[in-house]
Design a protein around this motif. Structure first.
Motif, PDB file in Angstrom:
ATOM      1  N   PRO A   1       0.676  -1.285  -0.505  1.00 39.23           N
ATOM      2  CA  PRO A   1      -0.545   0.045  -0.239  1.00 39.23           C
ATOM      3  C   PRO A   1       0.887   0.607  -0.058  1.00 39.23           C
ATOM      4  O   PRO A   1       0.493   2.024  -0.413  1.00 39.23           O
ATOM      5  CB  PRO A   1      -0.757  -0.605   1.661  1.00 39.23           C
ATOM      6  CG  PRO A   1      -0.252  -1.491   2.010  1.00 39.23           C
ATOM      7  CD  PRO A   1       0.641  -1.900   1.326  1.00 39.23           C
ATOM      8  N   LEU A   2       1.726   1.222   0.572  1.00 36.91           N
ATOM      9  CA  LEU A   2       3.112   1.975   0.692  1.00 36.91           C
ATOM     10  C   LEU A   2       3.932   2.190  -0.845  1.00 36.91           C
ATOM     11  O   LEU A   2       3.919   3.680  -0.858  1.00 36.91           O
ATOM     12  CB  LEU A   2       4.292   2.252   1.187  1.00 36.91           C
ATOM     13  CG  LEU A   2       4.020   2.379   3.373  1.00 36.91           C
ATOM     14  CD1 LEU A   2       4.672   1.772   3.706  1.00 36.91           C
ATOM     15  CD2 LEU A   2       2.816   3.436   3.355  1.00 36.91           C
ATOM     16  N   PHE A   3       3.681   1.906  -1.310  1.00 34.16           N
ATOM     17  CA  PHE A   3       4.261   1.786  -3.220  1.00 34.16           C
ATOM     18  C   PHE A   3       2.972   2.438  -3.370  1.00 34.16           C
ATOM     19  O   PHE A   3       3.254   3.422  -4.028  1.00 34.16           O
ATOM     20  CB  PHE A   3       4.918   0.599  -3.280  1.00 34.16           C
ATOM     21  CG  PHE A   3       6.609  -0.282  -3.413  1.00 34.16           C
ATOM     22  CD1 PHE A   3       6.912   0.801  -3.628  1.00 34.16           C
ATOM     23  CD2 PHE A   3       5.850  -1.431  -2.872  1.00 34.16           C
ATOM     24  CE1 PHE A   3       8.600   0.565  -3.823  1.00 34.16           C
ATOM     25  CE2 PHE A   3       6.980  -1.836  -2.789  1.00 34.16           C
ATOM     26  CZ  PHE A   3       8.596  -1.197  -2.934  1.00 34.16           C
ATOM     27  N   THR A   4       1.815   1.973  -3.702  1.00 37.71           N
ATOM     28  CA  THR A   4       0.808   2.916  -4.316  1.00 37.71           C
ATOM     29  C   THR A   4       0.517   4.014  -4.065  1.00 37.71           C
ATOM     30  O   THR A   4       0.543   4.692  -4.812  1.00 37.71           O
ATOM     31  CB  THR A   4      -0.575   1.628  -3.858  1.00 37.71           C
ATOM     32  OG1 THR A   4      -0.390   0.264  -3.550  1.00 37.71           O
ATOM     33  CG2 THR A   4      -1.641   1.996  -4.775  1.00 37.71           C
ATOM     34  N   LYS A   5       0.724   4.347  -2.430  1.00 35.82           N
ATOM     35  CA  LYS A   5       0.818   6.313  -2.645  1.00 35.82           C
ATOM     36  C   LYS A   5       2.000   6.852  -3.017  1.00 35.82           C
ATOM     37  O   LYS A   5       1.785   7.535  -3.473  1.00 35.82           O
ATOM     38  CB  LYS A   5       1.211   5.968  -0.789  1.00 35.82           C
ATOM     39  CG  LYS A   5      -0.535   6.237  -0.027  1.00 35.82           C
ATOM     40  CD  LYS A   5      -0.139   6.584   1.623  1.00 35.82           C
ATOM     41  CE  LYS A   5      -1.530   7.205   2.181  1.00 35.82           C
ATOM     42  NZ  LYS A   5      -0.606   6.161   4.028  1.00 35.82           N
ATOM     43  N   SER A   6       3.204   6.070  -2.482  1.00 42.43           N
ATOM     44  CA  SER A   6       4.105   6.959  -2.686  1.00 42.43           C
ATOM     45  C   SER A   6       4.143   6.610  -4.686  1.00 42.43           C
ATOM     46  O   SER A   6       4.625   7.927  -5.515  1.00 42.43           O
ATOM     47  CB  SER A   6       5.268   6.349  -3.339  1.00 42.43           C
ATOM     48  OG  SER A   6       5.464   5.130  -3.596  1.00 42.43           O
ATOM     49  N   GLN A   7       3.708   6.274  -5.373  1.00 41.83           N
ATOM     50  CA  GLN A   7       3.083   5.869  -6.843  1.00 41.83           C
ATOM     51  C   GLN A   7       2.624   7.460  -7.030  1.00 41.83           C
ATOM     52  O   GLN A   7       2.387   8.230  -7.798  1.00 41.83           O
ATOM     53  CB  GLN A   7       2.719   4.785  -7.573  1.00 41.83           C
ATOM     54  CG  GLN A   7       2.255   4.849  -8.921  1.00 41.83           C
ATOM     55  CD  GLN A   7       3.291   4.895 -10.160  1.00 41.83           C
ATOM     56  OE1 GLN A   7       4.563   4.297  -9.366  1.00 41.83           O
ATOM     57  NE2 GLN A   7       3.465   6.132 -10.788  1.00 41.83           N
ATOM     58  N   ARG A   8       1.307   7.303  -6.280  1.00 42.90           N
ATOM     59  CA  ARG A   8       0.107   8.553  -6.394  1.00 42.90           C
ATOM     60  C   ARG A   8       1.010   9.877  -6.573  1.00 42.90           C
ATOM     61  O   ARG A   8       0.590  10.901  -7.365  1.00 42.90           O
ATOM     62  CB  ARG A   8      -0.631   8.293  -5.411  1.00 42.90           C
ATOM     63  CG  ARG A   8      -2.023   8.802  -6.283  1.00 42.90           C
ATOM     64  CD  ARG A   8      -3.394   8.584  -5.272  1.00 42.90           C
ATOM     65  NE  ARG A   8      -3.957   7.027  -5.363  1.00 42.90           N
ATOM     66  CZ  ARG A   8      -4.528   6.507  -3.914  1.00 42.90           C
ATOM     67  NH1 ARG A   8      -3.648   7.154  -2.818  1.00 42.90           N
ATOM     68  NH2 ARG A   8      -3.726   5.438  -3.981  1.00 42.90           N
ATOM     69  N   ALA A   9       1.504   9.997  -5.420  1.00 41.38           N
ATOM     70  CA  ALA A   9       2.644  11.084  -5.282  1.00 41.38           C
ATOM     71  C   ALA A   9       2.983  11.469  -6.354  1.00 41.38           C
ATOM     72  O   ALA A   9       3.510  12.619  -6.314  1.00 41.38           O
ATOM     73  CB  ALA A   9       3.979  11.013  -3.615  1.00 41.38           C
ATOM     74  N   LEU A  10       3.799  10.706  -7.307  1.00 47.11           N
ATOM     75  CA  LEU A  10       4.900  11.367  -8.049  1.00 47.11           C
ATOM     76  C   LEU A  10       3.836  11.361  -9.601  1.00 47.11           C
ATOM     77  O   LEU A  10       4.368  12.091 -10.091  1.00 47.11           O
ATOM     78  CB  LEU A  10       5.859   9.842  -8.222  1.00 47.11           C
ATOM     79  CG  LEU A  10       6.682  10.105  -9.729  1.00 47.11           C
ATOM     80  CD1 LEU A  10       7.429  10.403  -9.557  1.00 47.11           C
ATOM     81  CD2 LEU A  10       7.355   8.464 -10.352  1.00 47.11           C
ATOM     82  N   ASP A  11       2.276  10.685  -9.515  1.00 48.16           N
ATOM     83  CA  ASP A  11       1.907  11.516 -10.133  1.00 48.16           C
ATOM     84  C   ASP A  11       1.403  12.419  -9.937  1.00 48.16           C
ATOM     85  O   ASP A  11       1.685  13.446 -11.030  1.00 48.16           O
ATOM     86  CB  ASP A  11       0.850  10.304 -10.484  1.00 48.16           C
ATOM     87  CG  ASP A  11       0.134   8.657 -11.179  1.00 48.16           C
ATOM     88  OD1 ASP A  11       1.555   8.587 -11.558  1.00 48.16           O
ATOM     89  OD2 ASP A  11      -0.026   8.001 -10.914  1.00 48.16           O
ATOM     90  N   HIS A  12       0.982  13.103  -8.650  1.00 53.01           N
ATOM     91  CA  HIS A  12       0.899  14.102  -8.355  1.00 53.01           C
ATOM     92  C   HIS A  12       2.104  15.290  -9.173  1.00 53.01           C
ATOM     93  O   HIS A  12       2.296  16.053  -9.831  1.00 53.01           O
ATOM     94  CB  HIS A  12       0.538  14.283  -7.146  1.00 53.01           C
ATOM     95  CG  HIS A  12      -1.018  13.895  -7.049  1.00 53.01           C
ATOM     96  ND1 HIS A  12      -1.084  13.748  -5.559  1.00 53.01           N
ATOM     97  CD2 HIS A  12      -2.044  13.924  -7.533  1.00 53.01           C
ATOM     98  CE1 HIS A  12      -1.954  13.303  -5.058  1.00 53.01           C
ATOM     99  NE2 HIS A  12      -2.607  13.388  -6.587  1.00 53.01           N
ATOM    100  N   LEU A  13       3.318  15.191  -9.214  1.00 50.56           N
ATOM    101  CA  LEU A  13       4.394  15.841  -9.321  1.00 50.56           C
ATOM    102  C   LEU A  13       4.549  15.781 -11.098  1.00 50.56           C
ATOM    103  O   LEU A  13       4.679  17.276 -10.866  1.00 50.56           O
ATOM    104  CB  LEU A  13       5.346  15.039  -8.441  1.00 50.56           C
ATOM    105  CG  LEU A  13       6.800  16.045  -7.874  1.00 50.56           C
ATOM    106  CD1 LEU A  13       6.280  16.792  -6.920  1.00 50.56           C
ATOM    107  CD2 LEU A  13       8.083  15.230  -8.129  1.00 50.56           C
ATOM    108  N   THR A  14       3.542  14.686 -11.862  1.00 51.06           N
ATOM    109  CA  THR A  14       4.658  14.788 -12.755  1.00 51.06           C
ATOM    110  C   THR A  14       3.304  15.526 -13.190  1.00 51.06           C
ATOM    111  O   THR A  14       3.783  16.701 -14.220  1.00 51.06           O
ATOM    112  CB  THR A  14       4.101  13.227 -13.459  1.00 51.06           C
ATOM    113  OG1 THR A  14       4.413  12.578 -12.434  1.00 51.06           O
ATOM    114  CG2 THR A  14       4.126  13.360 -14.876  1.00 51.06           C
ATOM    115  N   ALA A  15       1.877  15.892 -12.415  1.00 49.69           N
ATOM    116  CA  ALA A  15       1.037  16.859 -13.722  1.00 49.69           C
ATOM    117  C   ALA A  15       1.357  17.682 -12.921  1.00 49.69           C
ATOM    118  O   ALA A  15       1.294  19.282 -14.000  1.00 49.69           O
ATOM    119  CB  ALA A  15      -0.064  16.213 -12.574  1.00 49.69           C
ATOM    120  N   LEU A  16       1.711  18.357 -12.276  1.00 44.40           N
ATOM    121  CA  LEU A  16       2.266  19.168 -11.409  1.00 44.40           C
ATOM    122  C   LEU A  16       3.219  19.415 -12.712  1.00 44.40           C
ATOM    123  O   LEU A  16       3.560  20.923 -13.118  1.00 44.40           O
ATOM    124  CB  LEU A  16       2.613  19.742 -10.331  1.00 44.40           C
ATOM    125  CG  LEU A  16       2.855  21.027  -9.403  1.00 44.40           C
ATOM    126  CD1 LEU A  16       1.885  21.605  -9.115  1.00 44.40           C
ATOM    127  CD2 LEU A  16       3.180  21.555  -7.791  1.00 44.40           C
TER     128      LEU A  16
END
Lengths: 587, 589
Positions: free
Chosen positions: B179-194
């Protein structure tokens, strides 16, 4: 071939030095990581030797040396703890090292994005720069830093295995060393043959992806033309071809492991055979044979690791190069400290200005224009004639090469960019909205604005009608797909209405809005523009005719300048343009 | 994954044989320590050189057999996983072709493309690995333990303790990190979008002097991502040292027990070595299994996403062809299109896009539709082709309720020119033949002429064979629009719908186009959606839409007299004709 290798080697070294400078403050961590890696490898290799000795203490009933066994167990536990501790610390350090470097490099990259001249961003593609900031940085840290530590521990492991093995038995060590390359030869042979299949697979996969994105991306047209069945047939043909190549590619590539494992197993058998005869000859003990068998099993692993690290390193190096290209791009000229005294009255004096995007294509040359406060300047010309160039210069998105632009008598190049830009309100044809709520976007230029002010501006810009109908009104999170182009444009207009800057730049600001709404928005603009100097890239007749000055542009150059009447009387390009673009409306 | 099992149907044999052969290979592997033990016990003890050589040959044979079994397993696994994915991809593609516009609206094309490409590949990869390795590792781990028991029960008890302990450590760490991996993947997606936002909005951000805020926001998310990554990292950093300690402590325990057993005469030295070797095998397999499970877990998530697409049922049903009295309806002198109190609301939208629309379009007439942005013009014409079903009321084509028409009936009769001019990679001919597969070159040229695109294509190298790039990149907007019109005309449709599809054409080309289309043979009924009054003023009937309602219908002259919305639209485009200020027009505008 050798030369190319040397060349890349040199480049690699240079890039790696650069990486080292970027991780400057983590240098001690890197050093510690290497130290711990060496320690953990040596300990992990030494422990089997102790186990070997322990086995030698267990020979047969009556021949079991319990005292030595206990002694050995104690030593193993101590070494074990040391090995585990150093591995753990190394893992922690490596974590910090990679993630912090990534964070630092990304932080640098985003600052750079805000600080490079716009020409740099305009020239590159958005996807490409995003890839540099995200994927390339990741691979840089994964491949370069981790690759480096893995490479290091791999080498230490090979060297130490050799040393320990030679300490046990020279002849068996020589045998292992000589036979090991066989598995590399086999692996290379397989890789060479599966590569061709992989390339075919990639080609067909590319074709398939192209077809998928065309058809699925335009599914509505496919439906409207009843093309689904035909599309399916085309897809099937490619899909079958892909299956053919994929099965082979997957199969061939999965042969490497069984083959190298088999070679390893044969070496293992040979070690067992030779070792047994040596035991019989008295030159080896059973425990030592066990140690040698363990080493023979492990010996291949670092080689495999290193070869995969090398592939990763090459990739990472290319990524690092791309990241540094962005980070080291020349930033825009430094900003003067002086501020443009605000608010300006809006007199704009453009004197003898020359500008071109590329030196060999001169665009604007010796252009002069004097705008009194409150004047409306319309810029017209055929599509793609460079009307936006003018905006780029006024906002200092691009720097002029000669001449001066002064606002209220102050040369804009002597004041900070932000103080200049704050005096302009800009609405572009390209409607960009930040991700976030409607409120975030409307208050983009004035975060302190109250809801009442925002709603008043939205009403004025005619965006309130549809914002009102959104599920959460101002708190609705904007998603690109939910808004029509026209609605986005209205939001962009509202954004500027709220700021009420002394000067306005409108670049086809109402192009996507239907004519009725446009009329209403135009009225709001008219009120906003009253007393404000405005530059309008226009496409509607009424806006152009009411302008105080019309600049006629063609092929990036300003070729005529005057009021509608003057220009019509002159019978130049404007007259032609006017007749072709607008007279047709009278048919 | 379970929901996708039907695609494995034709590969059942391969899917069963792959793991079986893999287990045979594992069995070869498991026998090695026993053979080595025998060498020590019998060969070395008795100084029996012949025995040692025979055992060497056995080891050699085990290696070769293992390799061969493995080959067979890899081949079956490759066939099954690739075959499965091929079937699934085809079915997915065909499934998407069956969805109606309502479902397509709900699914983003990018999402669908990802499902068909990278998600499908991930599933293939996961299935391939699962077939080969999922059973192998547990087999070796438990096989080692069972063989240990056959050697010596007391010593084997160490295995019985060590294996559960190791499993708990490995799987606890793994399960906690997923689940932590999933979370950090999502955080990376946010950073990409930004990052993307910072690039696409560079001009606006600079114009509003928001550079610093954007950097601050980026830093905030960047640090959040690092924190997440470090948390996951700290967790996985434990795996290696912990398992290493456990396995070695277990080995020490094993040797101690072994020593006792040997001194009691219950065990020989070779047996101890065999047990020692089994212990070493366990840890390698457990770690392999942990990383395998992570990969398979990812594939399962992809498989789930794909199954979700399959679960979407087409929301529109068609009566079977030939069931309805086709001929009667067609011969009856019915109007081409008739809207009877039609209302329509998009799925999930609050407000109706169209409310209570009624009108009749006679065969051969031209209908103009005009109105503001988002007033429902495009929605109205898409109901004619039954891209959506009316929420209320009834749409009739040739006197027949569109819901009673078999699939393809409407699209065969309606030529649709969409608002967005989309062309496909291929030749001009390929693109035009979307309208009719059977059309010959003469028919294509005829359509091109009417669409005012003959000159465009005649000037291209290869003419009809001119290669259009993806999305028609190598054509201008106006050229693309004219080709999409020609594409619809190739069909020789009974009803032609042009949804604001001449916006990039200048007024005179637009006029020539309308005249040429009108002059085409047959009594085509034409719908023209436009924002330009000039494009629709000559229509037999003009529908004026305002916020989803019909604000007026009639001819240009009638509407100019009676419809205030139409007046506003018209005079905003022709300020000079506004009756009250033809003289003072300039000042007013």
């Amino acid at each position: 071939m050798m030369n190319i290798r040397k060349e890349t080697g040199k480049k690699t070294a240079a890039t790696f030095r650069k990486v080292l400078t970027y991780i400057g403050r983590y240098r001690i961590l890197l050093f510690l990581s290497l130290l711990l890696a060496a320690a953990s490898v040596v300990l992990q290799l030494f422990i089997p030797i102790l186990f070997g000795r322990a086995i030698d203490c267990i020979v047969s009933p009556g021949e079991v040396d319990f005292a030595t066994l206990t002694n050995l167990a104690g030593r193993i536990v101590i070494l074990l703890a040391a090995a585990a501790l150093s591995t753990w610390l190394m893992n922690l350090i490596n974590n910090r090292l990679t993630y912090r470097t990534v964070q630092d490099i990304r932080a640098k990259a985003i600052r750079q994005i805000q600080n490079v001249p716009l020409s740099y961003l305009d020239a590159g593609s958005e996807g490409d720069i995003v890839q540099r900031v995200i994927a390339d940085v990741d691979q840089l840290s994964d491949g370069l830093l981790m690759g480096f530590t893995q490479l290091f521990s791999g080498v230490v492991m090979i060297v130490m295995t050799l040393v320990f093995m030679l300490m046990q038995s020279v002849s068996i060590s020589v045998m292992v060393i000589v036979l090991t390359p066989v598995s590399f030869l086999i692996a290379r042979f397989i890789a060479k043959h599966s590569f061709a299949m992989f390339r075919k697979q990639t080609d067909v996969r590319g074709q398939q992806t192209a077809l998928i994105s065309e058809m699925v991306g335009n599914e509505k047209i496919v439906r409207a033309f009843n093309y689904g069945a035909r599309a399916s047939k085309r897809f099937e043909a490619i899909n079958r071809e892909l299956q053919k190549y994929s099965v082979k590619a997957v199969f061939f590539s999965s042969l490497t492991n069984p083959c190298t494992r088999a070679v390893n197993a044969v070496i293992y058998a040979l070690v067992a055979l030779a070792g047994s005869f040596m035991i019989l000859g008295g030159s080896l003990t059973v425990g030592t044979l066990t140690v040698l068998l363990t080493y023979a099993n492990q010996y291949m692993k670092p080689f495999n690791d290193i070869s995969s690290v090398f592939t990763e390193l090459t990739g990472a190096m290319a990524c690092a190069g791309r990241v540094f290209e962005l980070i080291e791009a020349t930033p825009q000229s430094p900003d003067p400290v002086k501020q443009l005294p605000a608010p300006v009255s809006g007199s704009v004096l453009i004197q003898d200005v020359s500008f071109s995007y590329t030196p060999d294509h001169p665009l604007i040359e010796h252009f002069t224009l004097s705008a009194r406060p409150g004047m409306r300047i319309a810029i017209v010309g055929p599509t793609g004639c460079g009307k936006t160039t003018f905006i780029n210069l006024l906002m200092r998105f691009y720097d002029i090469q000669a001449g001066t632009i002064a606002i209220d008598g102050t040369d804009i190049y002597t004041v900070s960019r932000s103080s200049l830009r704050r005096q302009f309100g800009m609405v572009l044809q390209d409607t960009w909205l930040a991700s976030g709520t409607v409120r975030d976007n409307l208050a983009f230029g004035r975060p302190e604005a109250t809801d009442e002010e925002i709603i008043a501006a939205a009403k004025e810009a005619r965006s309130w009608d549809f914002i009102r109908r959104m599920p959460k009104q101002l708190d609705t999170v904007i998603s690109d797909d939910d808004l029509s182009q026209g609605q986005k444009q209205l939001l962009c207009i509202t954004r500027v209405m709220l700021v009420r800057p002394p000067m306005l730049i409108l670049d086809e600001a109402t192009s996507s809005i239907d004519t009725r709404t446009e009329l209403l928005v135009q009225e709001a603009f008219d009120r906003l523009m009253a007393g404000r100097t405005s530059f309008i890239v226009a496409h509607r007749l009424s806006t152009i005719r009411s302008a105080d000055v019309i600049l006629v542009m063609r092929d990036g150059k300003i070729i005529e300048q005057g009021t509608h009447e003057q220009l019509m009387a002159a019978g130049g390009f404007y007259t032609t343009l006017y007749n072709s673009q607008f007279a047709g409306a009278a048919i | 994954m379970y929901r996708l099992r039907r695609f494995l149907k034709d590969y059942r044999k391969q899917a069963v044989l792959a793991p079986i052969f893999k287990l045979l290979e594992a069995l070869m592997n498991l026998l090695v320590p026993l053979v080595v033990g025998a060498i020590i016990n019998s060969g070395i003890r008795a100084a029996d050189r012949g025995f040692i050589v025979r055992m060497f040959i056995v080891l050699f044979a085990l290696a070769i057999l293992g390799m061969l079994f493995s080959f067979v397993a890899q081949w079956y696994a490759a066939s099954a996983s690739v075959g499965f994915t091929t079937r699934m991809r085809q079915a997915l593609f065909d499934h998407i072709q069956k969805l109606s516009f309502t479902e397509i609206d709900a699914l983003h094309p990018d999402t669908l493309i990802t499902r068909m490409t990278s998600d499908a590949n991930q599933v293939q990869n996961g299935l391939n690995l699962a077939l080969r390795l999922l059973l192998r590792s547990p087999f070796i781990v438990f096989g080692s333990m069972i063989l240990a028991f056959t050697i010596d029960v007391k010593s084997a008890l160490v295995f019985a303790v060590a294996i559960p302990l190791l499993s708990v450590v490995v799987f606890a760490i793994m399960l906690a990190s997923i689940p932590l991996f999933t979370k950090s993947q999502r955080a990376l997606d946010h950073l990409t979008a930004l990052t993307r936002e910072n690039l696409s909005g560079a001009r606006v951000i600079r114009a509003f002097c928001k550079e610093k805020q954007e950097v601050d926001e980026f830093d905030r998310r960047n640090r959040a991502l690092t924190r997440l990554n470090e948390t996951v990292g700290r967790l996985s950093a434990l795996m290696n040292p912990l398992t290493y300690v456990i396995i070695n402590i277990a080995t020490i325990a094993l040797l101690r027990t072994g020593a006792l057993q040997v001194s009691l005469g219950a065990l020989r030295q070779g047996d101890v070595v065999a047990l020692y070797n089994y212990m070493a095998q366990i840890i390698i397999e457990l770690i392999k299994m942990a990383s395998l499970i992570i990969t398979i877990n990812k594939s399962l998530a992809c498989a789930d996403r794909i199954a979700d697409v399959f679960a979407i049922q087409p929301g529109m049903t068609y009566p079977a062809a030939g069931t309805a009295p086709e001929t009667i309806a067609e011969t009856a002198p019915a109007p081409a299109v008739c809207f009877d109190h039609v209302s329509f609301t998009y799925a999930g939208a609050g407000d109706a896009a169209l409310s209570d629309i009624s009108f009749t379009a006679e065969k051969g007439s031209t209908i103009g539709i005009i109105g503001g942005t988002g007033c429902g013009k495009s929605t109205l014409v898409s109901l004619i082709a039954r891209f959506y079903d009316a929420t209320e009321g009834c749409v009739r084509v040739n006197g027949r309720d569109v819901r009673s028409c078999p699939e393809g009936f409407l699209t065969d009769r309606i030529g649709f020119v969409p608002q967005k001019a989309v062309l496909f990679r291929g030749t001009v001919r390929d693109n035009l033949r979307w309208g009719s597969e059977a059309a010959d070159d003469a028919a294509l040229w005829e359509a091109l002429s009417a669409a005012q695109a003959r000159d465009v294509i005649e000037n291209k190298p290869g003419k009809l064979d001119f290669a259009i790039e993806q999305n028609g990149r190598n054509l201008s907007g106006g050229q693309k629009q004219r080709l999409t019109i020609a594409r619809a005309l190739v069909k020789k449709p009974e009803i032609l719908i042009m949804d604001d599809s001449a916006s990039a054409l200048d007024y005179s080309t637009d006029l020539a186009l309308r005249r040429a289309v009108r002059a085409m043979e047959g009594s085509m009924t034409i719908f023209i959606v436009s924002q330009r009054a000039s494009s629709i003023r000559d229509a037999d009937q003009i529908l004026v839409l305002d916020d989803g309602r019909l604000a007026g219908k009639g001819t240009h002259e009638e509407l100019l007299k009676s419809c205030s919305v139409y007046q506003e639209i018209y005079y905003s485009q022709y300020p000079d004709e506004r009756p009250e200020n033809t003289a003072a027009g300039k000042e007013q505008a």
